[in-house]
Write a protein that holds these residues in place. Structure first.
Motif, PDB file in Angstrom:
ATOM      1  N   PRO A  96       0.817  -1.228   0.000  1.00  0.00           N
ATOM      2  CA  PRO A  96       0.000   0.000   0.000  1.00  0.00           C
ATOM      3  C   PRO A  96       0.847   1.274   0.000  1.00  0.00           C
ATOM      4  O   PRO A  96       0.576   2.219  -0.754  1.00  0.00           O
ATOM      5  N   ASP A  97       1.894   1.290   0.830  1.00  0.00           N
ATOM      6  CA  ASP A  97       2.750   2.482   0.906  1.00  0.00           C
ATOM      7  C   ASP A  97       3.508   2.698  -0.404  1.00  0.00           C
ATOM      8  O   ASP A  97       3.611   3.830  -0.903  1.00  0.00           O
ATOM      9  N   GLU A  98       4.040   1.616  -0.976  1.00  0.00           N
ATOM     10  CA  GLU A  98       4.820   1.744  -2.214  1.00  0.00           C
ATOM     11  C   GLU A  98       3.914   2.144  -3.378  1.00  0.00           C
ATOM     12  O   GLU A  98       4.306   2.945  -4.232  1.00  0.00           O
ATOM     13  N   GLY A 114       2.379  -7.350  -4.037  1.00  0.00           N
ATOM     14  CA  GLY A 114       2.616  -7.521  -2.614  1.00  0.00           C
ATOM     15  C   GLY A 114       1.316  -7.830  -1.909  1.00  0.00           C
ATOM     16  O   GLY A 114       0.316  -8.191  -2.547  1.00  0.00           O
ATOM     17  N   GLN A 115       1.326  -7.679  -0.605  1.00  0.00           N
ATOM     18  CA  GLN A 115       0.146  -7.994   0.190  1.00  0.00           C
ATOM     19  C   GLN A 115      -0.530  -6.717   0.664  1.00  0.00           C
ATOM     20  O   GLN A 115       0.118  -5.742   1.006  1.00  0.00           O
ATOM     21  N   ALA A 116      -1.879  -6.788   0.671  1.00  0.00           N
ATOM     22  CA  ALA A 116      -2.692  -5.690   1.196  1.00  0.00           C
ATOM     23  C   ALA A 116      -4.030  -6.276   1.613  1.00  0.00           C
ATOM     24  O   ALA A 116      -4.524  -7.219   0.993  1.00  0.00           O
ATOM     25  N   GLU A 120      -7.333  -1.938   2.696  1.00  0.00           N
ATOM     26  CA  GLU A 120      -6.218  -1.168   2.126  1.00  0.00           C
ATOM     27  C   GLU A 120      -6.374  -1.024   0.616  1.00  0.00           C
ATOM     28  O   GLU A 120      -6.132   0.052   0.057  1.00  0.00           O
ATOM     29  N   VAL A 121      -6.807  -2.100  -0.040  1.00  0.00           N
ATOM     30  CA  VAL A 121      -7.039  -2.043  -1.485  1.00  0.00           C
ATOM     31  C   VAL A 121      -8.138  -1.032  -1.794  1.00  0.00           C
ATOM     32  O   VAL A 121      -8.002  -0.217  -2.710  1.00  0.00           O
ATOM     33  N   GLU A 127      -8.412   6.575  -3.571  1.00  0.00           N
ATOM     34  CA  GLU A 127      -7.438   7.628  -3.878  1.00  0.00           C
ATOM     35  C   GLU A 127      -7.156   7.731  -5.377  1.00  0.00           C
ATOM     36  O   GLU A 127      -6.368   8.563  -5.802  1.00  0.00           O
ATOM     37  N   GLY A 128      -7.759   6.831  -6.171  1.00  0.00           N
ATOM     38  CA  GLY A 128      -7.544   6.848  -7.612  1.00  0.00           C
ATOM     39  C   GLY A 128      -6.342   6.040  -8.051  1.00  0.00           C
ATOM     40  O   GLY A 128      -5.853   6.195  -9.171  1.00  0.00           O
ATOM     41  N   ILE A 129      -5.867   5.163  -7.191  1.00  0.00           N
ATOM     42  CA  ILE A 129      -4.717   4.317  -7.500  1.00  0.00           C
ATOM     43  C   ILE A 129      -5.245   2.992  -8.046  1.00  0.00           C
ATOM     44  O   ILE A 129      -6.024   2.309  -7.386  1.00  0.00           O
ATOM     45  N   ASP A 130      -4.807   2.655  -9.245  1.00  0.00           N
ATOM     46  CA  ASP A 130      -5.289   1.460  -9.935  1.00  0.00           C
ATOM     47  C   ASP A 130      -4.572   0.224  -9.402  1.00  0.00           C
ATOM     48  O   ASP A 130      -3.378   0.063  -9.618  1.00  0.00           O
TER      49      ASP A 130
END
Length: 145
Positions: A96-98, A114-116, A120-121, A127-130
């Motif tokens: 999530p951070d990366e 990675g794991q989330a 978190e997903v 936030e608009g992150i695909d």
């Protein structure tokens, strides 16, 4: 049933199954056929080899080397996972951070995995992150059999 090899104007190839040649022509004219990848309705038939259905003897397979549907699905799943492992960087629990750092241009642009958690997903998507979930627990390619 007729199976046609088709392609859109973006060169995506796919199959279409129709009850007749006239059915294909009608659906094409009515704009009912579209590319499953990009949704383009500019579709053209592609050359295909004819399929001749000969009569098999009782108990004889028509094509014994053809995989079952379950085997074919497993082959696709393995190739999908292999592609993911070969073309992404594993950032583990830092995912999530990366992903945020990449999105906000604080880290180099690259494909990561990675794991989330599901929450978190969802936060990343809000936030608009695909991001995409990979179903099941991925296995490293060297452990795929």
């Amino acid at each position: 049933m007729i199976v046609y090899n088709l392609a859109c104007d973006n060169a995506h190839r796919f199959e279409g199954w129709f009850s007749s040649a006239e059915d294909f022509d009608r659906q094409l004219q009515e704009g009912k056929i579209s590319c499953p990848v990009c949704r383009s309705a500019d579709i053209a038939r592609r050359p295909s080899a004819p399929y001749l259905n000969g009569r098999a003897s009782a108990g004889e397979d028509r094509n014994p080397s053809a995989p079952t549907a379950a085997e074919a699905l497993e082959i696709v799943r393995r190739k999908y996972l292999q592609y993911i492992f070969e073309h992404t960087e594993d950032v583990g629990e830092r995912f999530p951070d990366e992903a945020r750092r990449i999105h906000y241009r604080e880290a180099p642009l690259r494909s990561i995995r990675g794991q989330a958690s599901r929450s978190e997903v969802q936060d990343l998507r809000d936030e608009g992150i695909d991001v995409h979930l990979i179903p099941g627990v991925p296995v490293p390619p060297d452990q795929l059999h």
